[in-house]
Design a protein around this motif. Sequence first.
Motif, PDB file in Angstrom:
ATOM      1  N   PRO A 408       0.831  -1.279   0.026  1.00  0.00           N
ATOM      2  CA  PRO A 408      -0.031   0.217  -0.093  1.00  0.00           C
ATOM      3  C   PRO A 408       0.707   1.140  -0.036  1.00  0.00           C
ATOM      4  N   LYS A 409       0.264   2.603  -0.468  1.00  0.00           N
ATOM      5  CA  LYS A 409       0.779   3.812  -0.461  1.00  0.00           C
ATOM      6  C   LYS A 409       1.658   4.021   0.899  1.00  0.00           C
ATOM      7  N   SER A 410       1.042   3.448   2.105  1.00  0.00           N
ATOM      8  CA  SER A 410       1.726   3.918   3.092  1.00  0.00           C
ATOM      9  C   SER A 410       3.201   3.403   3.296  1.00  0.00           C
ATOM     10  N   ARG A 411       3.552   2.276   2.604  1.00  0.00           N
ATOM     11  CA  ARG A 411       4.808   1.935   2.571  1.00  0.00           C
ATOM     12  C   ARG A 411       5.737   2.844   1.530  1.00  0.00           C
ATOM     13  N   TYR A 412       5.248   3.579   0.535  1.00  0.00           N
ATOM     14  CA  TYR A 412       5.946   4.418  -0.373  1.00  0.00           C
ATOM     15  C   TYR A 412       6.897   5.349   0.430  1.00  0.00           C
ATOM     16  N   LEU A 413       8.158   5.473  -0.103  1.00  0.00           N
ATOM     17  CA  LEU A 413       9.079   6.447   0.504  1.00  0.00           C
ATOM     18  C   LEU A 413       9.123   7.469  -0.844  1.00  0.00           C
ATOM     19  N   PHE A 422      -4.944   4.115  -6.953  1.00  0.00           N
ATOM     20  CA  PHE A 422      -5.148   2.961  -7.968  1.00  0.00           C
ATOM     21  C   PHE A 422      -5.890   1.958  -7.225  1.00  0.00           C
ATOM     22  N   ILE A 423      -6.753   1.214  -7.807  1.00  0.00           N
ATOM     23  CA  ILE A 423      -7.551   0.184  -7.026  1.00  0.00           C
ATOM     24  C   ILE A 423      -6.549  -1.008  -6.736  1.00  0.00           C
ATOM     25  N   TRP A 424      -5.385  -1.192  -7.733  1.00  0.00           N
ATOM     26  CA  TRP A 424      -4.553  -2.244  -7.414  1.00  0.00           C
ATOM     27  C   TRP A 424      -3.856  -1.803  -6.148  1.00  0.00           C
ATOM     28  N   GLN A 425      -3.745  -0.690  -5.662  1.00  0.00           N
ATOM     29  CA  GLN A 425      -3.117  -0.354  -4.408  1.00  0.00           C
ATOM     30  C   GLN A 425      -3.630  -0.859  -3.165  1.00  0.00           C
ATOM     31  N   ASP A 426      -5.046  -1.229  -3.211  1.00  0.00           N
ATOM     32  CA  ASP A 426      -5.953  -1.513  -2.215  1.00  0.00           C
ATOM     33  C   ASP A 426      -6.039  -0.398  -1.325  1.00  0.00           C
ATOM     34  N   PHE A 698       1.804 -16.697  22.693  1.00  0.00           N
ATOM     35  CA  PHE A 698       0.490 -16.516  22.106  1.00  0.00           C
ATOM     36  C   PHE A 698       0.116 -15.455  21.990  1.00  0.00           C
ATOM     37  N   ALA A 699       0.078 -14.850  22.999  1.00  0.00           N
ATOM     38  CA  ALA A 699      -0.793 -13.264  22.791  1.00  0.00           C
ATOM     39  C   ALA A 699       0.034 -12.224  22.068  1.00  0.00           C
ATOM     40  N   LYS A 700       1.616 -12.393  22.090  1.00  0.00           N
ATOM     41  CA  LYS A 700       2.567 -11.566  21.277  1.00  0.00           C
ATOM     42  C   LYS A 700       2.553 -11.795  19.914  1.00  0.00           C
ATOM     43  N   ALA A 701       2.436 -13.130  19.626  1.00  0.00           N
ATOM     44  CA  ALA A 701       2.053 -13.893  18.133  1.00  0.00           C
ATOM     45  C   ALA A 701       0.865 -13.352  17.493  1.00  0.00           C
ATOM     46  N   PHE A 702      -0.119 -13.423  18.254  1.00  0.00           N
ATOM     47  CA  PHE A 702      -1.464 -12.840  17.717  1.00  0.00           C
ATOM     48  C   PHE A 702      -1.447 -11.362  17.657  1.00  0.00           C
ATOM     49  N   ASN A 703      -0.972 -10.794  18.460  1.00  0.00           N
ATOM     50  CA  ASN A 703      -0.808  -9.226  18.549  1.00  0.00           C
ATOM     51  C   ASN A 703       0.058  -8.716  17.324  1.00  0.00           C
ATOM     52  N   LYS A 704       1.109  -9.750  17.031  1.00  0.00           N
ATOM     53  CA  LYS A 704       1.978  -9.171  15.868  1.00  0.00           C
ATOM     54  C   LYS A 704       1.019  -9.349  14.399  1.00  0.00           C
ATOM     55  N   LEU A 705       0.237 -10.160  14.506  1.00  0.00           N
ATOM     56  CA  LEU A 705      -0.536 -10.276  13.197  1.00  0.00           C
ATOM     57  C   LEU A 705      -1.792  -9.309  13.188  1.00  0.00           C
ATOM     58  N   LEU A 706      -2.090  -9.002  14.218  1.00  0.00           N
ATOM     59  CA  LEU A 706      -3.239  -8.001  14.244  1.00  0.00           C
ATOM     60  C   LEU A 706      -2.469  -6.613  13.788  1.00  0.00           C
ATOM     61  N   ASN A 707      -1.539  -6.408  14.052  1.00  0.00           N
ATOM     62  CA  ASN A 707      -0.766  -4.989  13.381  1.00  0.00           C
ATOM     63  C   ASN A 707       0.334  -5.361  12.277  1.00  0.00           C
ATOM     64  N   ILE A 708       0.264  -6.279  11.560  1.00  0.00           N
ATOM     65  CA  ILE A 708       1.546  -6.783  10.596  1.00  0.00           C
ATOM     66  C   ILE A 708       1.071  -5.992   9.312  1.00  0.00           C
ATOM     67  N   ASP A 709      -0.071  -5.308   9.072  1.00  0.00           N
ATOM     68  CA  ASP A 709      -0.292  -4.416   7.914  1.00  0.00           C
ATOM     69  C   ASP A 709      -0.413  -2.986   8.199  1.00  0.00           C
ATOM     70  N   ARG A 710       0.024  -2.781   9.421  1.00  0.00           N
ATOM     71  CA  ARG A 710       0.393  -1.272   9.907  1.00  0.00           C
ATOM     72  C   ARG A 710       1.345  -0.429   9.510  1.00  0.00           C
ATOM     73  N   PHE A 711       1.712  -0.195   8.354  1.00  0.00           N
ATOM     74  CA  PHE A 711       2.703   0.384   7.911  1.00  0.00           C
ATOM     75  C   PHE A 711       3.010   1.573   8.276  1.00  0.00           C
ATOM     76  N   ASP A 712       1.744   2.264   8.474  1.00  0.00           N
ATOM     77  CA  ASP A 712       1.852   3.389   9.144  1.00  0.00           C
ATOM     78  C   ASP A 712       2.507   3.851  10.344  1.00  0.00           C
ATOM     79  N   ILE A 713       2.789   2.801  10.978  1.00  0.00           N
ATOM     80  CA  ILE A 713       3.251   2.989  12.384  1.00  0.00           C
ATOM     81  C   ILE A 713       4.597   1.802  12.553  1.00  0.00           C
ATOM     82  N   PHE A 714       4.479   0.863  11.791  1.00  0.00           N
ATOM     83  CA  PHE A 714       5.576  -0.303  11.762  1.00  0.00           C
ATOM     84  C   PHE A 714       6.235  -0.487  10.308  1.00  0.00           C
ATOM     85  N   TRP A 715       6.517   0.522   9.866  1.00  0.00           N
ATOM     86  CA  TRP A 715       7.110   0.273   8.580  1.00  0.00           C
ATOM     87  C   TRP A 715       8.256  -0.509   8.494  1.00  0.00           C
ATOM     88  N   ARG A 716       8.312  -1.362   7.426  1.00  0.00           N
ATOM     89  CA  ARG A 716       9.322  -2.394   7.192  1.00  0.00           C
ATOM     90  C   ARG A 716       9.422  -2.793   5.648  1.00  0.00           C
TER      91      ARG A 716
END
Length: 716
Positions: A408-413, A422-426, A698-716
């Motif tokens: 997504p555009k939140s990863r663009y630098l 664009f719709i392909w950018q979801d 378990f809680a840590k791994a689940f929380n990782k997935l909750l935020n895995i697409d949060r490039f606005d705060i966890f850019w990688r």
Amino acid sequence: MKCPFTNEALSHTTLGGDINAKWWPEQLNLRILYQNPPTLKPTDDFSYKKEFEKLDVEELKKDLKKLMRSSQDWWPADYGHYGPLFIRLSWHSAGTYRVFDGRGGGSNGNQRFAPLNSWPDNINLDKARRLLWPIKQKYGNKISWGDLLVLAGTVALEDMGFKPYGFAFGRVDIWEAEIDTYWGDEMEWLSNEKRVKDGELQKPLAADHMGLIYVNPEGPNGEPNILEAAKQIRESFKRMAMNDEETVALIAGGHTFGKNHGAAPTSHLGKEVEAAPIEEQNLGWKNSYKSGKGPDTITSGIEGAWTPTPTKWDDSFLRIMFKYDWNLVKSPAGAWQWEAVDVDEEDMVPDAHIPGKKHKPIMLTTDLALRMDSEYKKIAKKFLENPKLLEEAFAKAWFKLTHRDLGPKSRYLGNDIGEDDFIWQDPIPKSYTSINEKEIETLKKEILEKLSIQEILYTVFSAVSTYRDTDKRGGLNGARIRLKPQIDWEINQDKRVAKTIKTLEKIKPDNITFADLLALSGIAAIEKAAKNAGVEINLDFYPGRGDATQEETDIESFNYLKPIANGFLNYLQNGCEELISERALIDLANKLTLTVPEMTVLIGGLRTLGINYNDTPYGRFSEDENRLDNEFFTKLLDMNIEWKPKNNQVFEGFDRKTNKKVYEATRVDLIFGANSQLRAQSEFYAQNDNKEKFIKDFAKAFNKLLNIDRFDIFWR
């Protein structure tokens, strides 16, 4: 004296040194979950985003343009300009992307490694990368190889008179070959006997021959059949996320530049990069024909250029293609190609190295598909009659080609990312969540009063597990689980999904998005399950997710994310009973960026809490499914239970003393006791002294997935 070691004793230092894989070829391969670990990176605590902020982009572009016009003696530039070579470099870097699993593409600089660096379609791109090395050396960590390989082609277009749509940085380099990415079973380059069955290209592949980016330019299986080539082009480009108009624009626009190289038979070429002798220093295909470079270059085996202006943007490709009749001929290398008949002087092509010498323009079999296929012809004619349309279409298609797997555009630098969504950018609208701590706690309590732990976690995990790091698509952000096509997927027809969505919609306050509410629900359920086991945990909640609309969701594109199997939820699509489902689990875990311990602990926790598709009993060994504990592992490893196969997917567990059936489990469940590496993980979490660690992990791994697409705060 005799050497005390043999070469065979040191075979572990080669790719052929995995003797376990030779002894037990059916052994579950977990290596894909260990790819590019942090220990491979030469630097600690490295942030490409921070390094990029130091980059002078305009200076970098100036250096690239200077390089393009500075022909090097060791690899002379055609027409005195490296632009066409760099366009091919970028195209072939990004063009490996495929929609079915999101793998391939240019987002990590993987073209530097095998097998891509040695594909026949990438012959001599090793020279292009070597030409770029001084620039990479100069700018260092501020520009990744992934960005540089793709930027080079975009700057080349600009330097030859074309205005690109834009360019986003943000491609993070890997440090080893992605050896477990599936590119096909064939062991010979350019073969395809294992990938085409009943006329259909095997999924998830997109290229129709081993070692090609798209299709064979000579035609299917090297035969110059134009209409059959059109079929293959359409299928291959579709699998790389391109429609007919984008396909025509890319071929017509890209082949406006440069030439093909087939000065002599490919038998003059030496070994590819990975097999080349050590003195070649990571260069391959040493050419023994005459000078081996410049006019004597051998690449595809096809020889010649498409237009009389190979280093200038114009509409000459389509103009010449439709203007002339074409004869089928063989190149000096023996490859099929098409040569224009009765060429006007103004359309003769200048020689790339010899002043005053000219040639007839040529076309590939795949080029002429744009003229002969009825649908492609309509589009090509439209572009021919209105060159401005071609320019606009090529700009957007090139941007899509080179950014499709960037996420997504939140990863663009950078500052040249374009204004369009664009719709392909979801696209996902900005979040409007503005909720305080008191409201959060009140909302958690209300959620748990209305919904069970199982209803919440099944729905939330169904949403988060759509994410795939291969192209940064899917995930919880956007809350697309409530939209088509996801809401109609078989895995989401589980009644708990509809109930959870409906209930949350009723209790949702105006100051929180539905996506954030889903995430908060997952946190509340996990905290409650842990508390029921006597462990207090408080997971961090990161608001800021937006809610996508149906209009912002490309149904066809998102259907490529539809799961065939989701081992975490013990789901297997009807008709896939012969699938080795534990392999599908590893594939999914890789897309979710999970480590082996994270994958293991998630399976154990989800089973203990009874989070199975359609509420099936498989792997549910717990006496209290509202309590998060390590009971899945303790029961799985219990020697009082004997397991017997019921069918290919389901196994029955019997009490050894009474012979009474006590449990049922799937292949995915039992693999955590059968595979030695996974059993080691299971034994760790089954230990009495690791119960609390299991819950927290378990809680840590689940929380990782909750935020895995949060490039606005966890850019990688």
